[in-house]
Design an enzyme around this catalytic site. Structure first.
Site, PDB file in Angstrom:
ATOM      1  N   ASP A 140     -11.429  -5.051  11.596  1.00 37.09           N
ATOM      2  CA  ASP A 140     -11.626  -6.480  11.806  1.00 37.09           C
ATOM      3  C   ASP A 140     -12.872  -6.759  12.638  1.00 37.09           C
ATOM      4  O   ASP A 140     -13.675  -7.634  12.291  1.00 37.09           O
ATOM      5  CB  ASP A 140     -10.380  -7.078  12.482  1.00 37.09           C
ATOM      6  CG  ASP A 140      -9.875  -6.219  13.630  1.00 37.09           C
ATOM      7  OD1 ASP A 140     -10.529  -5.209  13.952  1.00 37.09           O
ATOM      8  OD2 ASP A 140      -8.821  -6.545  14.213  1.00 37.09           O
TER       9      ASP A 140
ATOM     10  N   ASP B 105       0.809  -1.207   0.000  1.00 39.20           N
ATOM     11  CA  ASP B 105       0.000   0.000   0.000  1.00 39.20           C
ATOM     12  C   ASP B 105       0.847   1.265   0.000  1.00 39.20           C
ATOM     13  O   ASP B 105       0.302   2.362  -0.048  1.00 39.20           O
ATOM     14  CB  ASP B 105      -0.930   0.011   1.223  1.00 39.20           C
ATOM     15  CG  ASP B 105      -2.311   0.529   0.880  1.00 39.20           C
ATOM     16  OD1 ASP B 105      -2.744   0.354  -0.271  1.00 39.20           O
ATOM     17  OD2 ASP B 105      -2.961   1.113   1.770  1.00 39.20           O
TER      18      ASP B 105
END
Length: 1047
Positions: A748, A344
């Site tokens: 998450d 990224d």
């Protein structure tokens, strides 16, 4: 050799209609589809009985179970049907077990001569997917079996026989078996023995791939009883505290009661989700016997592995390389494994590191598989302080190991050279080896990039064998677009993997979490490929284990209590929460689909009513069930129905021509009205939901994975660049209902919560050898900042529409599971009550007041009972979980340390960020450490998070000194009331002791700025308190002033 357009580095932007190919390519291999099963336990096909009828284990509900699984459940299991939990009745020819009804003895004595080589006529399914209503609907009649056999008299049978009588009985039995075709008379003894072995292995392969291991009753029942007793005692304790105020210290009493009530509610949220803890056990040998039969292509399901990285200068490339090497050498068919590494930060350092890693893997992977190396990350394998010759018998092992260690050291040197080179970026930007400018020189404005390193015919290991696919992915970034950090990168990998490989399951790992157990993927497949529960599982979560933590684990980095107690408790409800790494996902669950509907038990029928009555009652239902079954088969049920809401939105049909071929879907739609067809196949609904990629949309309809037939590799790589473009997710459901959910730094928790709300289940897998290991921040400041990030994410979820307090009611989330999710988002707010409660002891000691009035005998009993119940609950919890008392105590200590520091800052930072739009960051300044081993443990980094707990320690220490001094001055009578205050203060100091030790370090030194700030705040607070002194009685009479005259 023919070239493959998919290999090499590709950089491009779909919005700018650019695609640059920078390397040549070679061929790739196709994927083998997984075959389907029928038995809901073992996956094999259900055979027929001797009379030709379908074998039916349970006559109550007709749950499909084959005969070997039925016999195993009766002999080794719980002897009940998995669906309706009715006790299995003994079938003709099956051996007796304890508890069988003697009155219904339909036995023909053939169980006396059971052989292992019985062969059953198998019924083969013509459909690609398993039909959950098999043998129950579609016009098939379920035969009724009588409970007794006429003409049999068991009482007169002889219990013993002579040798001749026994031989005669055996010969007669064999004759009957030959007539039925179950024994071939021409077979010789060796073939019979071989068949016996083969059939024994087949019978073993039919057994369940896993089993649930409940906690023994002698351990769990006392634990539950004590929880109930503690709850009752807590109610009486609050009754006493509320109705017995301390009038001389009324403000302190009010504060203490509010804090105690909040602590009680927090305990309920944390305790009751642990009511049903379980363990699970897997059988890897049965997985191999079932799906990797000799002479047949293996049927294990492909897996895509995702590794996420952001900045290789902060995340050492050598650690990422070890993670990738452990994945490439995993004990799993190489053609079924694909590793995707997300960069990224568009770093050329990581790109070059993966190039070196791919080259080193050609030697490392065959070495690991040849000698069964564990772990298969070279950095950690060569640093293990164990006897590496244990269980090694090959004479060449020592020589090969020394050569491999030398090659790895050379590999590390090359990686170190890349890192040192990356520290000095040229003004003109990075240039690749072929002279091409690096496309990611501007990390915030660059095209999408894809590089396929391995997985082609030209990329073989040194033994000429194929290697797993390794793909480098860097999504496109442009100014003005929201990229959503890690969650956005994970969603980009979901799409690019769906286009290139489309494995049904995906393993998510952080770049510092390597495979410590080479069979970790197989462990997960024991659940995900289970025909009974596999289709209903959204993910299999593994516990996190860590390397490099000191033996005492001063700051509870291992989180043993959470992973070995809380997660096992959730596994007994609806499944563990997703913790961000070490998790194998079901791709269909990430796409926002609902789990397949559970098979409902059919209603009882009888022959006393005429047929027309049954037809009137059951006709329309059958039609609806047929349509519903089709939509479930296509994976579209609940998504494209014109009148059905899914996940909070109304999807309506919009007429439009299809943009891609849906002929396979149309083949199963004969007999349905056009409105239903158009509703299911609306292309606009697909594009609104998944984005403008026909290849990706097609992949979402392939429940068993794989690529569409006739797909050109060149078009796939172009489509892969398209799906990672920065504008692909605009006006779609990505991050809202599909993939990793946006809106919190702890994506998450939010992602797992959404799946559980749809009705999916998850499983907690704890193999004996830890599946994954990672690195954790072990010094105080880094640990507090990690906890700050987690707590901040919880506060963001609390203030969002996805808060478990109000989201998803009326759905499929179980109540205890909801309590666990509520606990994960409200625990940061406990810091407000905790810091107030930790300040009370110092205030009481300085003022001579106390939050509890003088106790009578009954009140003393409630206090003693509460403390005893807390202790007994902890002891029993340690008994059933196996957690050590040291780990439990470290967890209790750090709960206080994090609560009065990181959690408190997270609450205020979250409120500022969500309500005022102010994003506040706490910076960390690093200072050098002198110690070699665990040197980072004693590394000090200044941060504002250290001020509140340090202030609390000083306040309580000052309070203890003041209280003891006052007791000494006032005589013997002052020591009694002082005892409760001192106990209260010492409770705070003992819990904060690891924090104090972390400030001192091994050299027992504390930075001057910490001492100055803490002493300053404590002094100001003490002086202000003495000046105000609200507990002194106020004068109500005239104010007396000194007259000025000496009297």
């Amino acid at each position: 050799m023919a070239t493959n357009p998919m290999a090499g580095l590709f950089a491009g932007s779909h919005g700018r209609n650019e695609l640059h190919v920078m390397h040549s390519n070679v061929d790739e291999h196709d994927r083998l589809p997984m075959q389907n099963k029928i038995c809901r336990i073992c996956g094999d096909e259900i055979g027929l009985k001797e009379n030709g009828e379908i074998f039916m284990a349970c006559h109550e509900c007709g749950f499909p179970v084959c005969r070997p699984c039925y016999e195993y459940e009766r002999s080794e299991g719980q002897q009940t049907c998995p669906q309706c939990h009715t006790r299995y009745k003994r079938h003709k020819g099956c051996p007796r077990v304890e508890g069988d009804d003697e009155g219904n003895a339909d036995d023909d004595f053939e169980e006396e001569f059971q052989l292992k080589n019985l062969q059953y006529d198998l019924q083969h399914s013509e459909h690609g997917d398993y039909n959950q209503n098999h043998n129950l609907v579609n016009g098939a009649a379920i035969p009724s079996v009588a409970g007794s056999v006429a003409g049999k008299d068991f009482e007169g049978e002889k219990e013993t026989y002579s040798n001749e009588e026994w031989k005669d009985r055996v010969d007669k039995w064999k004759t009957r078996q030959e007539k039925r075709g179950l024994i071939n008379k021409a077979d010789d003894g060796r073939k019979d023995q071989d068949d016996d072995d083969d059939e024994f292995l087949m019978a073993e392969a039919r057994q369940p791939l896993w089993r649930k291991v409940p906690i023994p009753s002698r351990l769990i029942n006392p634990y539950r009883i004590v929880i109930v007793i503690r709850f009752i005692i807590l109610c009486f304790f609050f009754h006493f505290r509320i109705l017995t105020p301390a009038y001389d210290a009324y403000p302190l009493w009010v504060i203490s009661v509010i804090c105690e009530i909040w602590f009680g509610l927090s305990w309920i949220l944390d305790q009751f989700p642990k009511w049903f803890p379980i363990n699970r056990e897997t059988y890897l040998d049965r997985l191999s016997l079932r799906f990797e039969r000799e002479g047949e292509p293996d049927r294990l399901t492909p897996v895509d592995v995702f590794v996420s990285s952001v900045d290789p200068l902060k995340e050492p490339p050598i650690i990422t390389a070890n993670t990738v090497l452990s994945i490439l050498s995993v004990d799993y068919p190489v053609e079924k494994v694909s590793c995707y590494v997300s960069d990224d930060g568009a770093s050329m350092l990581l790109f070059d590191t993966l190039s070196e890693t791919a080259e080193f893997a050609r030697r490392w992977v065959p070495f690991c598989k040849k000698y069964s190396i564990e772990p298969r990350a070279p950095e950690f394998y060569f640093n293990e302080k164990i006897d590496y010759l244990k269980d090694k018998v090959q004479p060449t092992f020592v020589k090969d190991r020394r050569a491999m260690k030398r090659e790895y050291e050379e590999f590390k040197v090359r990686i170190n050279a890349l890192v040192s080179k990356a520290l000095k970026k040229p003004e003109e930007g990075w240039v690749m080896q072929d002279g091409t400018p690096w496309p990611g020189n501007n990390t915030r404005d660059h095209p999408g990039m894809i590089q396929v390193y391995l997985g082609t015919e030209g990329a073989l290991d040194i033994e000429g064998k194929e290697l797993p696919r390794l793909v480098y992915v860097s999504r496109e970034k442009r100014p003005g677009y929201q990229h959503h950090k890690k969650a956005g990168a994970m969603n980009a990998m979901v799409r690019v993997s769906a286009v290139l490989t489309n494995a049904p399951f995906m393993l998510n790992l952080d770049c510092d979490h390597y495979l410590n157990n080479s069979k970790a993927i197989r462990e997960a497949m024991c659940f995900l490929m289970d025909p009974q529960i596999g289709k209903k599982l959204c993910y299999v979560q593994f516990p996190q284990r860590f390397d490099g933590i000191d033996r005492h684990d001063r700051y509870a980095n291992r989180n043993i209590v959470f992973f070995d107690i809380n997660m096992k408790g959730l596994d007994g409800i609806q499944g563990p929460v997703y913790v961000g790494t070490g998790c194998v996902f079901n791709r269909q669950a990430l796409y926002g689909y609902d789990p397949p509907a559970s098979e409902k038990r059919p209603k009882m029928t009888c022959d006393c009513w005429p047929k027309w009555c049954c037809c009137c009652c059951g006709g329309p239902r059958k039609s609806k069930a047929k349509k519903k079954g089709l939509k479930a088969l296509l994976g579209l049920g609940g998504v494209y129905n014109k009148k059905k809401k899914m996940m909070g939105k109304q999807y309506t049909r919009k007429p439009s021509g299809p943009a891609f071929d849906l002929e396979e879907i149309e083949e199963g739609l004969e007999g349905y009205d056009e409105l239903e067809k158009s509703s299911l196949m609306s292309q606009k609904n697909f594009e609104k939901r998944f984005g403008m990629s026909p290849v990706f949309i097609t992949s979402t309809l392939m429940e068993d994975g794989g690529l569409p037939e006739g797909t050109a590799p060149g078009s796939l790589i172009k489509e892969a660049i398209h799906v990672i473009s920065c504008g692909y997710e605009e006006k779609t459901e990505w991050g809202k209902e599909i993939g990793w959910i946006y809106g919190s730094v702890t994506e998450d928790i939010l992602t797992g919560f959404k799946m559980h709300c749809r009705g999916w289940r998850s499983v907690y897998c704890c193999p004996k050898r830890p599946a994954f290991k990672g690195s954790a921040p072990i010094n105080l400041s880094d640990r507090l900042h990690q906890v700050l990030r987690w707590a901040l994410g919880s506060v963001e979820i609390f203030l969002s529409r996805h808060c478990p307090l109000w989201y998803g009611w009326g759905g499929k989330l179980k109540l205890l599971e909801r309590l666990a999710y509520i606990n994960t988002i409200v625990y940061p707010f406990t810091s407000i009550a905790l810091i107030a409660y930790c300040t009370l002891p110092a205030v009481c000691l300085l003022t001579g007041k106390f939050i509890v009035p003088t106790l009578n005998n009954l009140a003393s009993i409630w206090f003693i009972a509460l403390f005893l119940s807390i202790i007994v609950t902890g002891v029993l919890e340690l008994r059933w979980s196996g957690v050590s008392i040291e780990d439990w105590w470290r967890n209790e200590q750090f709960w206080v340390i994090g609560g009065v520091s990181a959690h408190l800052f997270a609450v205020f930072q979250g409120l500022l960020k969500v309500l005022a739009g102010v994003d506040t960051n706490f910076t960390v300044t690093t200072k050098a450490a002198d110690d070699a081993e665990f040197g980072e443990l004693y590394l000090f980094k200044w941060t504002t998070l250290l001020i509140p707990p340090t202030t609390l320690i000083i306040l309580n220490m000052v309070g203890v000194v003041a209280g003891v001094s006052d007791a000494i001055n006032n005589g013997y009578g002052s020591w009694g009331p002082l005892f409760g205050k001192l106990f209260f203060a010492f409770w705070v100091i003992v819990h904060l002791y690891p924090f104090l030790k972390g400030l001192m370090g091994r050299q027992n030194r504390t930075p001057t700025i910490v001492v100055l700030w803490s002493i300053l705040l404590a002094s100001i607070f003490s002086l202000v308190w003495v000046r105000i002194d609200p507990f002194l009685p106020k004068q109500t009479g005239p104010i007396l002033k000194q007259c000025g005259v000496e009297c």
